[in-house]
Design a protein around this motif. Structure first.
Motif, PDB file in Angstrom:
ATOM      1  N   VAL A 118       1.220  -1.153  -0.151  1.00 45.99           N
ATOM      2  CA  VAL A 118       0.118   0.277   0.210  1.00 45.99           C
ATOM      3  C   VAL A 118       0.953   1.641  -0.230  1.00 45.99           C
ATOM      4  O   VAL A 118       0.548   1.760  -0.825  1.00 45.99           O
ATOM      5  CB  VAL A 118      -1.348  -0.019   0.940  1.00 45.99           C
ATOM      6  N   THR A 119       1.784   1.593   1.527  1.00 47.88           N
ATOM      7  CA  THR A 119       2.697   2.056   1.546  1.00 47.88           C
ATOM      8  C   THR A 119       3.990   2.674   0.129  1.00 47.88           C
ATOM      9  O   THR A 119       4.229   3.706  -0.029  1.00 47.88           O
ATOM     10  CB  THR A 119       3.288   2.250   2.188  1.00 47.88           C
ATOM     11  N   GLY A 120       4.474   1.093  -0.120  1.00 47.80           N
ATOM     12  CA  GLY A 120       5.138   2.009  -1.403  1.00 47.80           C
ATOM     13  C   GLY A 120       7.031   1.860  -0.381  1.00 47.80           C
ATOM     14  O   GLY A 120       7.746   1.479  -1.597  1.00 47.80           O
ATOM     15  N   TYR A 121       7.054   1.986   0.611  1.00 51.16           N
ATOM     16  CA  TYR A 121       7.903   1.736   1.473  1.00 51.16           C
ATOM     17  C   TYR A 121       8.546   0.670   1.083  1.00 51.16           C
ATOM     18  O   TYR A 121       7.914  -1.034   1.136  1.00 51.16           O
ATOM     19  CB  TYR A 121       7.751   2.717   2.823  1.00 51.16           C
ATOM     20  N   ASP A 122       9.953   0.675   1.847  1.00 52.07           N
ATOM     21  CA  ASP A 122      10.633  -0.725   1.379  1.00 52.07           C
ATOM     22  C   ASP A 122      10.609  -1.858   3.105  1.00 52.07           C
ATOM     23  O   ASP A 122      10.672  -0.065   4.057  1.00 52.07           O
ATOM     24  CB  ASP A 122      12.037  -0.460   1.560  1.00 52.07           C
ATOM     25  N   TYR A 123      10.641  -2.564   3.176  1.00 57.13           N
ATOM     26  CA  TYR A 123      10.671  -3.134   4.380  1.00 57.13           C
ATOM     27  C   TYR A 123      11.605  -4.131   4.246  1.00 57.13           C
ATOM     28  O   TYR A 123      12.140  -5.569   3.067  1.00 57.13           O
ATOM     29  CB  TYR A 123       8.763  -3.472   4.727  1.00 57.13           C
ATOM     30  N   ILE A 124      12.159  -4.914   5.546  1.00 54.70           N
ATOM     31  CA  ILE A 124      12.534  -5.973   5.503  1.00 54.70           C
ATOM     32  C   ILE A 124      12.118  -7.134   6.390  1.00 54.70           C
ATOM     33  O   ILE A 124      11.893  -6.749   7.359  1.00 54.70           O
ATOM     34  CB  ILE A 124      13.810  -5.422   6.015  1.00 54.70           C
ATOM     35  N   LYS A 125      11.797  -8.153   6.180  1.00 52.53           N
ATOM     36  CA  LYS A 125      11.252  -8.851   7.555  1.00 52.53           C
ATOM     37  C   LYS A 125      11.692 -10.867   6.652  1.00 52.53           C
ATOM     38  O   LYS A 125      12.357 -10.950   5.234  1.00 52.53           O
ATOM     39  CB  LYS A 125       9.678  -9.168   7.140  1.00 52.53           C
ATOM     40  N   ARG A 126      11.337 -11.408   7.499  1.00 49.27           N
ATOM     41  CA  ARG A 126      12.397 -13.332   7.030  1.00 49.27           C
ATOM     42  C   ARG A 126      10.053 -13.704   5.992  1.00 49.27           C
ATOM     43  O   ARG A 126       9.537 -13.519   6.619  1.00 49.27           O
ATOM     44  CB  ARG A 126      12.393 -13.604   8.210  1.00 49.27           C
ATOM     45  N   LEU A 127      11.320 -14.115   5.222  1.00 47.97           N
ATOM     46  CA  LEU A 127       9.618 -15.360   4.563  1.00 47.97           C
ATOM     47  C   LEU A 127       9.625 -16.806   5.389  1.00 47.97           C
ATOM     48  O   LEU A 127      10.180 -17.456   6.132  1.00 47.97           O
ATOM     49  CB  LEU A 127      10.312 -15.399   3.368  1.00 47.97           C
ATOM     50  N   ILE A 128       8.335 -16.505   6.206  1.00 49.10           N
ATOM     51  CA  ILE A 128       7.850 -17.380   6.691  1.00 49.10           C
ATOM     52  C   ILE A 128       7.121 -18.921   6.261  1.00 49.10           C
ATOM     53  O   ILE A 128       7.147 -19.733   6.406  1.00 49.10           O
ATOM     54  CB  ILE A 128       6.921 -17.087   7.939  1.00 49.10           C
ATOM     55  N   ALA A 129       5.703 -18.114   4.780  1.00 51.34           N
ATOM     56  CA  ALA A 129       5.230 -19.146   4.530  1.00 51.34           C
ATOM     57  C   ALA A 129       4.868 -19.257   3.017  1.00 51.34           C
ATOM     58  O   ALA A 129       5.178 -18.180   2.736  1.00 51.34           O
ATOM     59  CB  ALA A 129       4.213 -18.910   5.143  1.00 51.34           C
ATOM     60  N   LEU A 130       5.135 -20.195   2.460  1.00 50.01           N
ATOM     61  CA  LEU A 130       4.591 -19.805   0.946  1.00 50.01           C
ATOM     62  C   LEU A 130       3.427 -20.064   0.105  1.00 50.01           C
ATOM     63  O   LEU A 130       2.251 -20.475   1.424  1.00 50.01           O
ATOM     64  CB  LEU A 130       5.339 -21.147   0.173  1.00 50.01           C
ATOM     65  N   PRO A 131       3.108 -19.874  -1.296  1.00 53.57           N
ATOM     66  CA  PRO A 131       1.894 -19.592  -1.202  1.00 53.57           C
ATOM     67  C   PRO A 131       1.273 -21.274  -1.104  1.00 53.57           C
ATOM     68  O   PRO A 131       1.737 -22.090  -0.866  1.00 53.57           O
ATOM     69  CB  PRO A 131       1.892 -19.547  -2.851  1.00 53.57           C
ATOM     70  N   GLY A 132       0.069 -21.310  -0.519  1.00 54.14           N
ATOM     71  CA  GLY A 132      -0.987 -22.372  -0.300  1.00 54.14           C
ATOM     72  C   GLY A 132      -0.990 -22.669   0.862  1.00 54.14           C
ATOM     73  O   GLY A 132      -1.966 -23.373   1.654  1.00 54.14           O
ATOM     74  N   GLU A 133       0.347 -22.305   1.629  1.00 54.50           N
ATOM     75  CA  GLU A 133       0.391 -22.966   3.245  1.00 54.50           C
ATOM     76  C   GLU A 133      -0.154 -22.554   4.182  1.00 54.50           C
ATOM     77  O   GLU A 133      -0.863 -20.979   4.093  1.00 54.50           O
ATOM     78  CB  GLU A 133       1.790 -22.686   3.334  1.00 54.50           C
ATOM     79  N   SER A 134      -0.347 -22.379   5.112  1.00 56.39           N
ATOM     80  CA  SER A 134      -1.509 -21.756   6.116  1.00 56.39           C
ATOM     81  C   SER A 134      -0.560 -21.587   7.658  1.00 56.39           C
ATOM     82  O   SER A 134       0.270 -21.880   7.507  1.00 56.39           O
ATOM     83  CB  SER A 134      -2.567 -22.249   7.021  1.00 56.39           C
ATOM     84  N   VAL A 135      -0.976 -20.749   8.087  1.00 52.15           N
ATOM     85  CA  VAL A 135      -0.092 -19.968   9.728  1.00 52.15           C
ATOM     86  C   VAL A 135      -1.576 -19.529  10.806  1.00 52.15           C
ATOM     87  O   VAL A 135      -1.813 -18.793  10.240  1.00 52.15           O
ATOM     88  CB  VAL A 135       0.840 -18.528   8.807  1.00 52.15           C
ATOM     89  N   GLN A 136      -0.205 -19.861  11.645  1.00 59.99           N
ATOM     90  CA  GLN A 136      -1.226 -19.516  12.981  1.00 59.99           C
ATOM     91  C   GLN A 136       0.134 -19.008  14.426  1.00 59.99           C
ATOM     92  O   GLN A 136       0.970 -20.051  13.837  1.00 59.99           O
ATOM     93  CB  GLN A 136      -2.277 -19.969  12.949  1.00 59.99           C
ATOM     94  N   MET A 137      -0.794 -17.729  14.678  1.00 59.94           N
ATOM     95  CA  MET A 137       0.243 -18.367  16.571  1.00 59.94           C
ATOM     96  C   MET A 137      -0.548 -19.078  17.592  1.00 59.94           C
ATOM     97  O   MET A 137      -1.886 -17.913  17.384  1.00 59.94           O
ATOM     98  CB  MET A 137       0.346 -16.973  16.231  1.00 59.94           C
TER      99      MET A 137
END
Length: 278
Positions: free
Chosen positions: A112-131
């Motif tokens: 949305v904002t167009g600003y650069d972010y840096i994070k770790r890739l956790i999940a790929l397309p089609g996978e589910s994630v929950q904390m």
């Protein structure tokens, strides 16, 4: 007259040299490696505020997001990458595209904002994630966690923005010892990295996220101090990140400064120069 012509010619040669130097630097930055200064603590202790990393743009290929944004607020310049290369936006594809791997530390363009972010890739397309109670679950299975001791840092303003760290051991005054619990998290596929804990908060217990095709799920290693895919875009978060928004993989810390400016040589962190990002 000859002297004036010589001066004029010398000035034009200088202008041409600067012009071509900027063109070459822009091409290099757009196609190969982009420098990225870490402004926040969302990736501690993998990346610290003031780390200067090189981002490999060749890893995932190229899209409109590969064009650098030029933001110089001090002089009123704010040229977004979409203004330069927006013609290539919209199809969620890449030229010479390569697939990112789980565990990669990635710089991407906020959807949305167009600003650069840096994070770790956790999940790929089609996978589910929950904390659940602060434990990451991927496709319904908890990741492996091991105790990593305590991460310690000095409380006080950090970096050019003067950000203050949050501490698990409560509010700590300037100069005090700020502590966070550290664990070693092993993702499916075998990538092991450290994560930090500060407090129990809503992002430690979430619903189930299912990653759409052509998108990715990112999280910060400093789990309780990161705006990432756990927070939807409508709530000023990141949400799922489209493939075309990836900029590159952070491979190596080239330089690091703990002070307000990189020129404060007495604040340089000599043990982080040329350190691999893992």
């Amino acid at each position: 007259m000859a002297t004036e012509a010589k001066k004029s010619g010398g000035f034009m040669e200088t202008v041409k040299t600067i012009f071509w130097a900027l063109i070459i630097a822009g091409v290099f930055r757009s196609l190969f490696f982009q420098p990225f200064w870490i402004p926040s603590g969302s990736m501690k202790d993998t990346l610290l505020i003031g780390d200067f990393v090189f981002v490999n743009k060749m890893t995932y290929g190229y899209s409109y997001a590969s064009c650098p944004s030029v933001r110089l607020p001090a002089v009123g310049i704010n040229i977004d990458a979409k203004k330069l290369c927006g013609v290539f936006d919209g199809d969620n594809t890449r030229l010479f595209g390569g697939e990112p791997e789980r565990g990669d530390v990635v710089v991407f363009r906020h959807p949305v904002t167009g600003y650069d972010y840096i994070k770790r890739l956790i999940a790929l397309p089609g996978e589910s994630v929950q904390m659940k109670r602060g434990v990451l679950h991927i496709n319904g299975e908890p990741v492996k966690l091991e105790d990593g001791g305590i991460f310690e840092e000095q409380a006080g303003p950090q970096g050019p923005q003067g950000l203050r760290p949050r501490c698990e051991n409560g509010p700590v005054g300037d100069g005090g010892l700020c502590q966070k619990s550290r664990q070693w998290e092993t993702l499916p596929g075998g990538v092991t990295h450290s994560i930090l804990n500060i407090a129990n908060q809503p992002t430690d217990n979430t619903g189930i996220y299912t990653v759409p095709e052509g998108h990715y799920f990112f999280m910060g290693d400093n789990r309780d101090n990161s705006t990432d895919s756990r927070t939807p875009r409508v709530a000023r978060g990141v949400g799922f990140v489209p493939y075309e928004n990836l900029i590159g993989r952070a491979d190596r810390i080239m330089f690091s400064s703990a002070g307000r400016s990189m020129f404060f040589f007495w604040t340089w962190r000599g043990d982080r120069f040329f350190k691999a990002v893992e």
